[in-house]
Design an enzyme around this catalytic site. Structure first.
Site, PDB file in Angstrom:
ATOM      1  N   TYR A 125     -14.877 -12.736  -0.017  1.00 58.46           N
ATOM      2  CA  TYR A 125     -15.628 -11.367  -0.378  1.00 58.46           C
ATOM      3  C   TYR A 125     -16.757 -11.736  -1.175  1.00 58.46           C
ATOM      4  O   TYR A 125     -17.837 -11.283  -1.079  1.00 58.46           O
ATOM      5  CB  TYR A 125     -14.805 -10.360  -0.869  1.00 58.46           C
ATOM      6  CG  TYR A 125     -13.841  -9.429  -0.025  1.00 58.46           C
ATOM      7  CD1 TYR A 125     -14.161  -8.500   0.766  1.00 58.46           C
ATOM      8  CD2 TYR A 125     -12.514 -10.038   0.154  1.00 58.46           C
ATOM      9  CE1 TYR A 125     -13.532  -7.844   1.604  1.00 58.46           C
ATOM     10  CE2 TYR A 125     -11.749  -9.410   0.998  1.00 58.46           C
ATOM     11  CZ  TYR A 125     -12.022  -8.399   1.558  1.00 58.46           C
ATOM     12  OH  TYR A 125     -11.358  -8.076   2.621  1.00 58.46           O
ATOM     13  N   ARG A 150      -6.734  10.930  -5.895  1.00 58.97           N
ATOM     14  CA  ARG A 150      -8.144  10.293  -5.656  1.00 58.97           C
ATOM     15  C   ARG A 150      -9.231  11.232  -6.015  1.00 58.97           C
ATOM     16  O   ARG A 150     -10.345  10.983  -6.447  1.00 58.97           O
ATOM     17  CB  ARG A 150      -8.114   9.666  -4.184  1.00 58.97           C
ATOM     18  CG  ARG A 150      -9.419   8.819  -4.150  1.00 58.97           C
ATOM     19  CD  ARG A 150      -9.306   7.792  -2.996  1.00 58.97           C
ATOM     20  NE  ARG A 150     -10.451   7.551  -2.548  1.00 58.97           N
ATOM     21  CZ  ARG A 150     -10.756   6.476  -1.764  1.00 58.97           C
ATOM     22  NH1 ARG A 150     -10.037   5.848  -1.128  1.00 58.97           N
ATOM     23  NH2 ARG A 150     -12.158   6.156  -1.541  1.00 58.97           N
ATOM     24  N   ARG A 196      -3.239   6.616   1.058  1.00 58.98           N
ATOM     25  CA  ARG A 196      -4.076   7.452   1.793  1.00 58.98           C
ATOM     26  C   ARG A 196      -3.058   8.469   2.851  1.00 58.98           C
ATOM     27  O   ARG A 196      -3.349   9.315   3.130  1.00 58.98           O
ATOM     28  CB  ARG A 196      -5.215   7.201   2.328  1.00 58.98           C
ATOM     29  CG  ARG A 196      -6.447   7.049   1.570  1.00 58.98           C
ATOM     30  CD  ARG A 196      -7.526   6.331   2.236  1.00 58.98           C
ATOM     31  NE  ARG A 196      -7.515   5.302   2.972  1.00 58.98           N
ATOM     32  CZ  ARG A 196      -8.295   4.637   3.841  1.00 58.98           C
ATOM     33  NH1 ARG A 196      -9.454   5.297   4.194  1.00 58.98           N
ATOM     34  NH2 ARG A 196      -8.192   3.318   4.392  1.00 58.98           N
ATOM     35  N   ASP A 217      -7.092  -3.167  -7.078  1.00 58.54           N
ATOM     36  CA  ASP A 217      -7.606  -3.713  -6.109  1.00 58.54           C
ATOM     37  C   ASP A 217      -7.873  -4.993  -6.098  1.00 58.54           C
ATOM     38  O   ASP A 217      -8.025  -5.586  -7.609  1.00 58.54           O
ATOM     39  CB  ASP A 217      -8.852  -2.942  -5.728  1.00 58.54           C
ATOM     40  CG  ASP A 217      -9.508  -3.325  -4.091  1.00 58.54           C
ATOM     41  OD1 ASP A 217      -9.032  -2.915  -3.189  1.00 58.54           O
ATOM     42  OD2 ASP A 217     -10.148  -4.362  -4.410  1.00 58.54           O
ATOM     43  N   ARG A 260       0.888  -1.314  -0.063  1.00 54.78           N
ATOM     44  CA  ARG A 260       0.130  -0.080   0.030  1.00 54.78           C
ATOM     45  C   ARG A 260       0.821   1.400  -0.032  1.00 54.78           C
ATOM     46  O   ARG A 260       0.425   2.221   0.414  1.00 54.78           O
ATOM     47  CB  ARG A 260      -1.017   0.047   1.292  1.00 54.78           C
ATOM     48  CG  ARG A 260      -1.916  -1.303   1.225  1.00 54.78           C
ATOM     49  CD  ARG A 260      -3.270  -0.852   2.189  1.00 54.78           C
ATOM     50  NE  ARG A 260      -4.079  -2.010   2.289  1.00 54.78           N
ATOM     51  CZ  ARG A 260      -4.404  -2.340   3.314  1.00 54.78           C
ATOM     52  NH1 ARG A 260      -4.212  -1.977   4.476  1.00 54.78           N
ATOM     53  NH2 ARG A 260      -4.989  -3.679   3.390  1.00 54.78           N
TER      54      ARG A 260
END
Length: 347
Positions: free
Chosen positions: A156, A42, A33, A79, A29
């Site tokens: 998921y 973003r 962020r 992702d 990552r």
């Protein structure tokens, strides 16, 4: 692709089994962020999925940490759940809550998924991102592609969201083991197609993220984590001889031991629940390891960050090692601490 017989890039050298005085470094990552430039890009994209599918902007955020820190590798910005969308499952991100998906909970749901060969139409922008990166990255920087491992993606698909302990997927196994195995098989075939196309677009290394492997025990670990990884790696290496593969069966614990041998992975990435000293003794004997600084050090910084970074480097200094975190860097990390970590590694 770089000539695998004589790699010059530091990460490719580690993946070939070379012990280096200074280990190469990148971070899970690393485009994210915690960086103000990422947040700005973003915002420009509008939302997370739009950023993933905008090849120019996805390439930009992939490059941002390379410009700022000079990492030895860039990992494709995408992702793990895009492959579910490519298989025909609705995917969206709820602000502050994370990913949401349509659910696949029985044999009929599995049968309704698209064939593996049809994923490329949805995923074409991801391949374009890689093509841009092959042109834009510094020559010394390795380009890593990735996918989620079948078990993690399946958790998921079954639950429609991240769940504690992955209970819905375990319930599916208990209710209909053959049906769940069929779901794994579909995701596995799509993953081979996806990663193979990433390599054709310029990825020099691929990584398989099995973020929820730790909730599998015994035969379930063998059937749904280890064997799918082995089949994916074998298929990729048959198509792309010499392709290095990193496997990350997070929180596998004792099952890290022998995982590289059993799957054909060139490197096993380690989470921070195992100690570097233990892993050096039991896992690194089979080849390259990656890891495993606890991400909280990127928040807290200070002397503890420097000391722990140097301790991990020392622990793995007798074999091939790629320095990384034990999981992804968190949004509350201080960008200055990343530089502090790199300085501690490179001295």
């Amino acid at each position: 692709m770089t000539d695998a017989s004589a790699p010059t890039k530091t990460i490719l050298r580690a993946l070939k089994g070379e012990t280096q005085a200074v280990p190469p470094v990148w971070m899970m990552r690393q485009a994210g962020r915690y960086l103000p430039e990422y947040r700005a890009t973003r915002a420009q994209a509008g939302d997370f999925l739009s950023l993933c599918y905008n090849s120019e902007l996805a390439a930009e955020v992939t490059l941002q940490p390379i410009r700022r820190y000079g990492f030895d590798a860039a990992i494709l910005f995408a992702d793990i759940l895009l492959i579910g969308q490519a298989l025909g499952v609705k995917l969206w991100f709820a602000e502050g809550e994370g990913p949401r998906m349509e659910t696949v909970t029985d044999g009929a749901g599995v049968a309704a998924l698209r064939p593996a060969a049809e994923v490329h139409e949805t995923l074409a922008p991801i391949y374009e991102t890689l093509k841009i990166l092959t042109r834009e990255l510094p020559r010394e920087t390795t380009l890593i592609g990735f996918a989620g491992a079948p078990w993690t993606v399946a958790t998921y698909l079954v639950a429609g969201r991240g769940t504690k302990g992955q209970g819905p997927a375990h319930d599916f196994i208990a209710r209909d083991r053959a049906g769940f195995a069929a779901l794994i098989s579909v995701v596995e075939a799509a993953t081979v197609e996806y990663l193979s196309a990433q390599v054709e677009a310029g990825a020099e290394v691929v990584k398989l993220f099995d973020s929820w492997a730790g909730s599998l025990k015994g035969q379930d670990f063998d059937d749904f984590a280890l064997k799918p990884a082995a089949r994916i790696i074998a298929a990729l290496k048959a198509r792309h001889p010499g392709l290095p593969v990193i496997a990350f069966p997070r929180e596998a614990g004792e099952r890290y031991v022998g995982f590289a041998r059993a799957t054909g992975a060139d490197c096993v990435a380690l989470d921070n629940s195992v100690s570097a000293d233990w892993a050096a003794e039991h896992v690194q004997k089979d080849g390259c390891v990656q890891g495993n600084l606890a991400p909280h050090h990127m928040v807290e910084g200070g002397a503890a960050l420097t000391a722990e970074t140097k301790r991990i480097v020392k622990a793995f200094s007798n074999g091939p090692h790629i320095f990384n975190l034990g999981h992804g860097i968190t949004p509350d990390a201080n960008p200055d601490n990343v530089q502090r970590m790199i300085d501690a590694i490179r001295g």
